[in-house]
Design an enzyme around this catalytic site. Structure first.
Site, PDB file in Angstrom:
ATOM      1  N   HIS A 182     -25.476  56.004 -21.474  1.00  0.00           N
ATOM      2  CA  HIS A 182     -25.680  57.504 -21.590  1.00  0.00           C
ATOM      3  C   HIS A 182     -27.072  58.102 -20.961  1.00  0.00           C
ATOM      4  O   HIS A 182     -27.921  57.402 -21.142  1.00  0.00           O
ATOM      5  CB  HIS A 182     -25.991  58.176 -23.257  1.00  0.00           C
ATOM      6  CG  HIS A 182     -24.487  58.184 -23.960  1.00  0.00           C
ATOM      7  ND1 HIS A 182     -24.560  58.352 -25.013  1.00  0.00           N
ATOM      8  CD2 HIS A 182     -23.465  57.795 -23.510  1.00  0.00           C
ATOM      9  CE1 HIS A 182     -23.242  58.580 -25.471  1.00  0.00           C
ATOM     10  NE2 HIS A 182     -22.481  58.054 -24.372  1.00  0.00           N
ATOM     11  N   TYR A 188     -26.838  67.017 -29.722  1.00  0.00           N
ATOM     12  CA  TYR A 188     -27.866  67.412 -31.262  1.00  0.00           C
ATOM     13  C   TYR A 188     -28.009  68.828 -31.208  1.00  0.00           C
ATOM     14  O   TYR A 188     -28.413  69.407 -30.394  1.00  0.00           O
ATOM     15  CB  TYR A 188     -29.207  66.709 -31.034  1.00  0.00           C
ATOM     16  CG  TYR A 188     -29.280  65.164 -31.260  1.00  0.00           C
ATOM     17  CD1 TYR A 188     -29.746  64.535 -32.159  1.00  0.00           C
ATOM     18  CD2 TYR A 188     -29.130  64.660 -30.093  1.00  0.00           C
ATOM     19  CE1 TYR A 188     -29.800  63.255 -32.432  1.00  0.00           C
ATOM     20  CE2 TYR A 188     -29.259  63.148 -30.108  1.00  0.00           C
ATOM     21  CZ  TYR A 188     -29.544  62.379 -31.234  1.00  0.00           C
ATOM     22  OH  TYR A 188     -29.672  61.220 -31.442  1.00  0.00           O
ATOM     23  N   LYS A 214     -33.891  55.276 -34.355  1.00  0.00           N
ATOM     24  CA  LYS A 214     -34.764  54.387 -33.994  1.00  0.00           C
ATOM     25  C   LYS A 214     -34.723  52.954 -34.881  1.00  0.00           C
ATOM     26  O   LYS A 214     -35.499  51.999 -34.395  1.00  0.00           O
ATOM     27  CB  LYS A 214     -36.066  54.980 -33.983  1.00  0.00           C
ATOM     28  CG  LYS A 214     -36.447  55.701 -32.823  1.00  0.00           C
ATOM     29  CD  LYS A 214     -36.510  55.141 -31.529  1.00  0.00           C
ATOM     30  CE  LYS A 214     -36.614  56.187 -30.406  1.00  0.00           C
ATOM     31  NZ  LYS A 214     -35.986  55.528 -29.090  1.00  0.00           N
TER      32      LYS A 214
HETATM   33  C1  DHB Z   1     -26.220  57.889 -34.079  1.00  0.00           C
HETATM   34  C2  DHB Z   1     -27.073  57.826 -35.091  1.00  0.00           C
HETATM   35  C3  DHB Z   1     -28.285  58.522 -35.070  1.00  0.00           C
HETATM   36  O1  DHB Z   1     -29.249  58.613 -36.050  1.00  0.00           O
HETATM   37  C4  DHB Z   1     -28.550  59.052 -33.755  1.00  0.00           C
HETATM   38  O2  DHB Z   1     -29.697  59.876 -33.693  1.00  0.00           O
HETATM   39  C5  DHB Z   1     -27.609  59.006 -32.628  1.00  0.00           C
HETATM   40  C6  DHB Z   1     -26.533  58.491 -33.028  1.00  0.00           C
HETATM   41  C7  DHB Z   1     -24.877  57.108 -34.286  1.00  0.00           C
HETATM   42  O3  DHB Z   1     -24.736  56.825 -35.530  1.00  0.00           O
HETATM   43  O4  DHB Z   1     -24.095  57.224 -33.524  1.00  0.00           O
END
Ligand code: DHB
Length: 398
Positions: free
Chosen positions: A79, A208, A304
């Site tokens: 990505h 997001y 993270k």
């Molecule tokens: C996913 C989980 C997360 O906390 C995030 O910030 C991005 C992706 C996931 O489970 O794909």
């Protein structure tokens, strides 16, 4: 009837055979250092526990360059950015243009499978499904881990260094006496409602959302299984939610004048993910060192947790190698110091991204408008976007 325990010796004992413990075992094996790793969970249990899915650039490099596996490059998805969506509009944060880096969508369960397979391939000693784990003598010259193995035999493993990689509910963090440790906590008054759905991808990159419409995250697992989350109350009962109600929530959070809609399907899993920030300092006590969630927890926003655990053990592998070679255990203090520097930067980033996108239950009109101002600041200037891009893709190791 008491049986005499089977006694073995190894150089490094590792409590916890999740990604942190197994990655460390792999790195030490490459340096010619024997380990025994134990975990109370069965391998299948770890493989089927859903966790996050995003790897920083250097986490991918660590897996590939140290010969764990290159499956991430074949089956993962690179990505080069994310979409921040608010006010019904998408704003792309272009990682490649901003910081020349990317992330990879590759679930933590796959990272675990690759590591467990690599240990098996390389003849590593990993005991899953053990019980009655106890660690003794971390301030003596020879710490010991006792346990009952999956076949019911009592075992004792003596070692030179003991690593606590047994997660936030493990036993190792408590082995540091209260007067020798400091704990930092933060609770959040919200959680994530997480779903897995049998549906095609709605977006090539992660979305997001924040602002007036509330938080949602659109992620993915495979071509046909998608992972999504939205903000909920920590006490939410997922069984009270029908699929239609969940989709209404998700759709209303991503809706906008551009007509964007998520592709729906049956929801095959629903869970509530708690939010917490936690750090225990220092990460060394005598011959015990802590790594990953055993020492720290971050809220899930920004994914993270796994990346931070891998960053810990990258440093720890190096430090243990030096400490054993020079018989200078005080080098383990360097590990604690170096790891904590990254831990606190990451704590800040996870907290920041969380507060940027979530709504507090008691937020005032001022809070709401201020948050919108912050979102605008992030997307409308290169300087604003660059911090997000740099932290999200991961600060360089070292
Ligand atoms: C996913 C989980 C997360 O906390 C995030 O910030 C991005 C992706 C996931 O489970 O794909």
């Amino acid at each position: 009837m008491t049986t005499t325990p089977v006694r073995t010796r190894t150089r490094v004992g590792i409590v916890g055979a999740g990604p942190a413990g197994l990655m460390l075992a792999h790195l030490l094996a490459r340096a010619g250092i024997d380990t025994v790793a134990v975990d109370v969970r069965r391998r299948e249990e770890i493989e089927t526990t859903h966790r996050a899915g995003i790897l920083e650039r250097d986490s991918v490099r660590l897996l590939v360059d140290t010969g764990v596996s290159d499956r991430v490059l074949r089956e993962g998805h690179e990505h080069r950015g994310i979409d921040l969506r608010f006010g019904g509009e998408s704003h792309r944060i272009d990682f490649e243009a901003l910081v020349g880096a990317s992330t990879w969508l590759y679930p933590q369960t796959d990272v675990f499978v690759d590591l467990a397979d690599a240990r098996e391939r390389d003849g590593g000693d990993v005991r899953f499904g053990v019980t009655d784990v106890a660690v003794e003598g971390v301030t003596s010259g020879c710490p010991t881990v006792r346990f009952t193995d999956a076949e019911g035999r009592a075992q004792e493993v003596d070692c030179e260094i003991m690593v606590g990689a047994d997660g936030s509910r493990g036993i190792c963090r408590d082995l540091v006496p209260q007067d020798r440790r400091r704990r930092y906590y933060r609770e959040y008054p919200f959680a994530w409602f997480g779903i897995l759905t049998e549906a095609p991808r709605s977006s090539e990159e992660l979305i997001y959302t924040g602002g007036d419409q509330g938080f949602a995250l659109v992620s993915s697992r495979t071509e046909t299984i998608q992972r999504m989350y939205f903000q909920c109350d920590p006490t939410e009962d997922v069984t009270a939610w029908s699929d239609d109600q969940v989709w209404d929530q998700m759709q209303s959070r991503v809706a906008g004048p551009d007509g964007f809609r998520l592709r729906e399907g049956p929801i095959v899993n629903k869970t509530v993910l708690p939010f917490r920030s936690f750090v225990q300092e220092p990460m060394r006590h005598g011959r015990l060192v802590l790594a990953g969630d055993a020492a720290h927890t971050v809220p899930p926003t920004g994914a993270k947790g796994l990346n931070l655990a891998l960053a810990d053990v990258r440093v720890l592998g190096e430090v243990i190698e030096q400490a054993l070679a020079t018989h200078d255990l005080d080098l383990l203090d360097d590990y604690s110091e170096r790891a904590l520097a990254r831990v606190w930067r990451t704590q800040h980033f996870s907290y920041w991204m969380t507060t940027l996108l979530h709504r507090l239950p008691d937020s005032s009109d001022f809070d709401v408008r201020r948050q919108r101002g912050e979102l605008e600041s992030v997307v409308s200037s290169e300087a604003g976007s660059r911090y997000l891009a740099e932290a999200y893709t991961g600060w360089p190791a070292g």
